[in-house]
Scaffold this motif. Structure first.
Motif, PDB file in Angstrom:
ATOM      1  N   ALA A   8       0.812  -1.217   0.000  1.00 37.09           N
ATOM      2  CA  ALA A   8       0.000   0.000   0.000  1.00 37.09           C
ATOM      3  C   ALA A   8       0.849   1.273   0.000  1.00 37.09           C
ATOM      4  O   ALA A   8       0.584   2.219   0.736  1.00 37.09           O
ATOM      5  CB  ALA A   8      -0.969  -0.006   1.186  1.00 37.09           C
ATOM      6  N   ILE A   9       1.872   1.287  -0.848  1.00 33.84           N
ATOM      7  CA  ILE A   9       2.691   2.495  -0.998  1.00 33.84           C
ATOM      8  C   ILE A   9       1.826   3.547  -1.686  1.00 33.84           C
ATOM      9  O   ILE A   9       1.240   3.270  -2.744  1.00 33.84           O
ATOM     10  CB  ILE A   9       3.967   2.208  -1.827  1.00 33.84           C
ATOM     11  N   ARG A  15       3.358  14.491  -2.294  1.00 34.70           N
ATOM     12  CA  ARG A  15       3.575  14.758  -0.863  1.00 34.70           C
ATOM     13  C   ARG A  15       4.035  13.495  -0.152  1.00 34.70           C
ATOM     14  O   ARG A  15       3.842  12.385  -0.640  1.00 34.70           O
ATOM     15  CB  ARG A  15       2.319  15.305  -0.213  1.00 34.70           C
ATOM     16  N   GLU A  16       4.654  13.710   1.005  1.00 38.94           N
ATOM     17  CA  GLU A  16       5.081  12.576   1.826  1.00 38.94           C
ATOM     18  C   GLU A  16       3.874  11.969   2.519  1.00 38.94           C
ATOM     19  O   GLU A  16       2.890  12.654   2.790  1.00 38.94           O
ATOM     20  CB  GLU A  16       6.084  13.030   2.883  1.00 38.94           C
ATOM     21  N   ALA A  17       3.976  10.683   2.822  1.00 37.86           N
ATOM     22  CA  ALA A  17       2.924   9.980   3.559  1.00 37.86           C
ATOM     23  C   ALA A  17       3.488   9.530   4.902  1.00 37.86           C
ATOM     24  O   ALA A  17       4.586   8.974   4.969  1.00 37.86           O
ATOM     25  CB  ALA A  17       2.428   8.784   2.761  1.00 37.86           C
ATOM     26  N   PHE A  18       2.749   9.791   5.967  1.00 37.17           N
ATOM     27  CA  PHE A  18       3.126   9.418   7.325  1.00 37.17           C
ATOM     28  C   PHE A  18       2.041   8.496   7.881  1.00 37.17           C
ATOM     29  O   PHE A  18       0.884   8.892   7.970  1.00 37.17           O
ATOM     30  CB  PHE A  18       3.245  10.658   8.218  1.00 37.17           C
ATOM     31  N   ASP A  19       2.418   7.269   8.217  1.00 38.53           N
ATOM     32  CA  ASP A  19       1.468   6.290   8.738  1.00 38.53           C
ATOM     33  C   ASP A  19       1.986   5.727  10.054  1.00 38.53           C
ATOM     34  O   ASP A  19       3.073   5.132  10.088  1.00 38.53           O
ATOM     35  CB  ASP A  19       1.276   5.139   7.742  1.00 38.53           C
ATOM     36  N   ASP A  20       1.211   5.906  11.128  1.00 42.45           N
ATOM     37  CA  ASP A  20       1.564   5.285  12.402  1.00 42.45           C
ATOM     38  C   ASP A  20       1.347   3.778  12.297  1.00 42.45           C
ATOM     39  O   ASP A  20       0.256   3.322  11.947  1.00 42.45           O
ATOM     40  CB  ASP A  20       0.714   5.846  13.538  1.00 42.45           C
ATOM     41  N   LEU A  21       2.389   3.023  12.593  1.00 36.48           N
ATOM     42  CA  LEU A  21       2.289   1.567  12.628  1.00 36.48           C
ATOM     43  C   LEU A  21       1.979   1.082  14.032  1.00 36.48           C
ATOM     44  O   LEU A  21       1.334   0.054  14.218  1.00 36.48           O
ATOM     45  CB  LEU A  21       3.593   0.934  12.137  1.00 36.48           C
ATOM     46  N   LEU A  22       2.476   1.836  15.013  1.00 39.17           N
ATOM     47  CA  LEU A  22       2.250   1.519  16.422  1.00 39.17           C
ATOM     48  C   LEU A  22       2.281   2.823  17.186  1.00 39.17           C
ATOM     49  O   LEU A  22       3.182   3.643  16.979  1.00 39.17           O
ATOM     50  CB  LEU A  22       3.345   0.580  16.944  1.00 39.17           C
TER      51      LEU A  22
END
Length: 105
Positions: A8-9, A15-22
């Motif tokens: 799921a890139i 723009r940059e993507a920021f995803d919290d994994l934990l």
């Protein structure tokens, strides 16, 4: 639930993507996907928490305030940024995704 860091890139390369994994008390791990982005001119991050970053794919260059040498990161390279150290992203790989993990505490 099983997940994959390379799945799921984001396809939006503007723009940059920021995803919290934990995200639990005292610890946050995020995946950052950059597409040639860098910090805006004159912008510096100055965080209240420590941060450890690792580049998994692509490349990145960090600039640390008060230091003449840039920090170049290739896949597998990691770097500790102590709380309060002003820093900026000088460059990320153009034309391909740079995938990082950032661990904040």
């Amino acid at each position: 639930m099983l997940k994959n860091l390379f799945a799921a890139i984001p396809v939006d390369t503007s723009r940059e993507a920021f995803d919290d994994l934990l995200n639990v008390p005292g610890l946050r791990i995020e995946r950052i996907v950059s597409h040639g982005q860098k910090s805006p001119p004159g912008f510096w991050y100055e965080q209240d928490e420590d941060e450890w970053v690792i580049v998994l794919q692509g490349s990145a260059t960090l600039q640390l305030e008060g230091r003449d040498t840039l920090v170049s990161l290739e896949p597998g390279d990691h770097y500790w940024i102590p709380a309060g150290l002003r820093h900026r992203v000088d460059a990320t790989a153009p034309g391909r995704p740079t995938i990082w993990l950032a661990v904040h505490r």
